[in-house]
Scaffold this motif. Sequence first.
Motif, PDB file in Angstrom:
ATOM      1  N   PRO A  90      -4.386   3.372  -3.772  1.00 49.64           N
ATOM      2  CA  PRO A  90      -3.981   4.509  -4.053  1.00 49.64           C
ATOM      3  C   PRO A  90      -4.150   5.145  -5.455  1.00 49.64           C
ATOM      4  CG  PRO A  90      -2.332   3.128  -2.518  1.00 49.64           C
ATOM      5  CD  PRO A  90      -3.541   2.282  -3.353  1.00 49.64           C
ATOM      6  N   TYR A  91      -4.064   4.228  -6.465  1.00 51.53           N
ATOM      7  CA  TYR A  91      -4.328   4.565  -7.583  1.00 51.53           C
ATOM      8  C   TYR A  91      -5.458   5.421  -7.985  1.00 51.53           C
ATOM      9  CZ  TYR A  91      -5.829   4.705 -12.683  1.00 51.53           C
ATOM     10  OH  TYR A  91      -6.259   4.923 -13.768  1.00 51.53           O
ATOM     11  N   SER A 124       2.743   1.569  -3.276  1.00 52.13           N
ATOM     12  CA  SER A 124       1.572   2.301  -4.281  1.00 52.13           C
ATOM     13  C   SER A 124       1.334   3.740  -4.089  1.00 52.13           C
ATOM     14  CB  SER A 124       0.372   1.499  -4.216  1.00 52.13           C
ATOM     15  OG  SER A 124      -0.652   1.846  -5.293  1.00 52.13           O
ATOM     16  N   CYS A 125       1.429   4.141  -2.807  1.00 56.77           N
ATOM     17  CA  CYS A 125       1.037   5.708  -2.645  1.00 56.77           C
ATOM     18  C   CYS A 125       2.131   6.565  -3.193  1.00 56.77           C
ATOM     19  CB  CYS A 125       0.866   5.794  -1.084  1.00 56.77           C
ATOM     20  SG  CYS A 125      -0.536   5.291  -0.401  1.00 56.77           S
ATOM     21  N   CYS A 126       3.236   5.873  -3.115  1.00 53.80           N
ATOM     22  CA  CYS A 126       4.484   6.991  -3.781  1.00 53.80           C
ATOM     23  C   CYS A 126       4.695   6.533  -5.339  1.00 53.80           C
ATOM     24  CB  CYS A 126       5.763   6.291  -3.185  1.00 53.80           C
ATOM     25  SG  CYS A 126       5.988   6.532  -1.324  1.00 53.80           S
ATOM     26  N   GLU A 174      -4.537  -4.199  -2.910  1.00 57.06           N
ATOM     27  CA  GLU A 174      -4.023  -3.100  -1.965  1.00 57.06           C
ATOM     28  C   GLU A 174      -3.265  -2.150  -2.773  1.00 57.06           C
ATOM     29  OE1 GLU A 174      -2.484  -3.591   1.766  1.00 57.06           O
ATOM     30  OE2 GLU A 174      -3.693  -5.339   2.482  1.00 57.06           O
ATOM     31  N   ILE A 181      -7.271   7.136  -5.683  1.00 53.83           N
ATOM     32  CA  ILE A 181      -7.162   8.413  -5.083  1.00 53.83           C
ATOM     33  C   ILE A 181      -6.306   9.408  -5.776  1.00 53.83           C
ATOM     34  CG2 ILE A 181      -6.243   9.549  -3.100  1.00 53.83           C
ATOM     35  CD1 ILE A 181      -6.622   7.045  -1.326  1.00 53.83           C
ATOM     36  N   TYR A 182      -5.084   8.841  -6.306  1.00 62.94           N
ATOM     37  CA  TYR A 182      -4.183   9.825  -7.205  1.00 62.94           C
ATOM     38  C   TYR A 182      -4.813  10.166  -8.400  1.00 62.94           C
ATOM     39  CZ  TYR A 182      -1.802   9.766 -11.825  1.00 62.94           C
ATOM     40  OH  TYR A 182      -1.699   9.837 -13.090  1.00 62.94           O
ATOM     41  N   PHE A 241       0.902  -1.362   0.037  1.00 66.58           N
ATOM     42  CA  PHE A 241       0.174  -0.117  -0.129  1.00 66.58           C
ATOM     43  C   PHE A 241       0.988   1.460   0.030  1.00 66.58           C
ATOM     44  CE2 PHE A 241      -2.363   3.503   2.091  1.00 66.58           C
ATOM     45  CZ  PHE A 241      -3.598   3.272   1.357  1.00 66.58           C
ATOM     46  N   LEU A 242       1.929   1.186   0.907  1.00 60.50           N
ATOM     47  CA  LEU A 242       2.612   2.643   1.149  1.00 60.50           C
ATOM     48  C   LEU A 242       3.606   2.778  -0.233  1.00 60.50           C
ATOM     49  CD1 LEU A 242       4.083   2.115   4.752  1.00 60.50           C
ATOM     50  CD2 LEU A 242       2.262   3.796   3.777  1.00 60.50           C
TER      51      LEU A 242
END
Length: 277
Positions: A83-84, A8-10, A79, A86-87, A5-6
């Motif tokens: 983030p995708y 992917s957030c980056c 997971e 949201i991005y 998850f982290l």
Amino acid sequence: MAVIFLFSCCFFPNFFLALRWALYHTRALGMDQLHAIYVAAKLVSSIQAVMASTAGYIVFSSCQHVIDDQHWLTSAYTEFAVPYFIYDIYAMFLCHWHKYRVKGHEAAGPRSLRAVTRAFLHKEFLMVLHHLCMVLVCFPVSVLWRQGKGDFFLGCMLMAELSTPFVSLGKVLILYKRQHTLLHKVNGLLMLVTFFCCRILLFPYMYRAYGRHAGLPLHRVPLALPPAYNLGAALLLAPQLYWFGLICRGAVRLFRHAPPTDPALRNGHGPGGRALD
């Protein structure tokens, strides 16, 4: 799983920023800021779609038992994908923001920010709602409520992304006024077929798969399932039918050699589509 998850957030925001920088600073491409942002967003959407559909194919083809079989890629990619979404809301808004400035508006200050945000939400309401539902509803359901069951069906749902690269390419071709080329027509046909197969026929296919597991004919499957299952499927299918209708109308205009004035082609509505005009 928190590491995925982290990561992917980056990954998605930084990948988008790197692509935008590369496209803008490559003189041979001759892109301005808006075009670089728009094309970079399309590339990220397409790459995510390829990864999602590949993961989906691996999962559903590996699960022989549609209820009990599990595959590690199911939870891992779920997971990774959250983030995708949201991005992607951010990327859509950024495209809208720069379009607002290109049209000569001053996109600065709280009042202008509110005006741009309202216009963005009005134009992309269905897409933003779709993304928020994926994060706030589908993700908790797939991680917590399923309790390791039904990886086959989640793999099928990931396959729905297969049409996104064709949608994205269509928008880029229109951006560069190539909507009457053979490439655009072939891409439009592929988009139509993949969207219909992977986003519309997907639902009767999953019902049929469950019917074979339960020994039921297709027409009896909805009656054998809890109402919540049918409601969830209907809510997921409804926007796909709407977008498919727009795509079909756009395709009719395209193959009649008419200008692409349909919202499905001009405004970029639909999965992977963004408004540029």
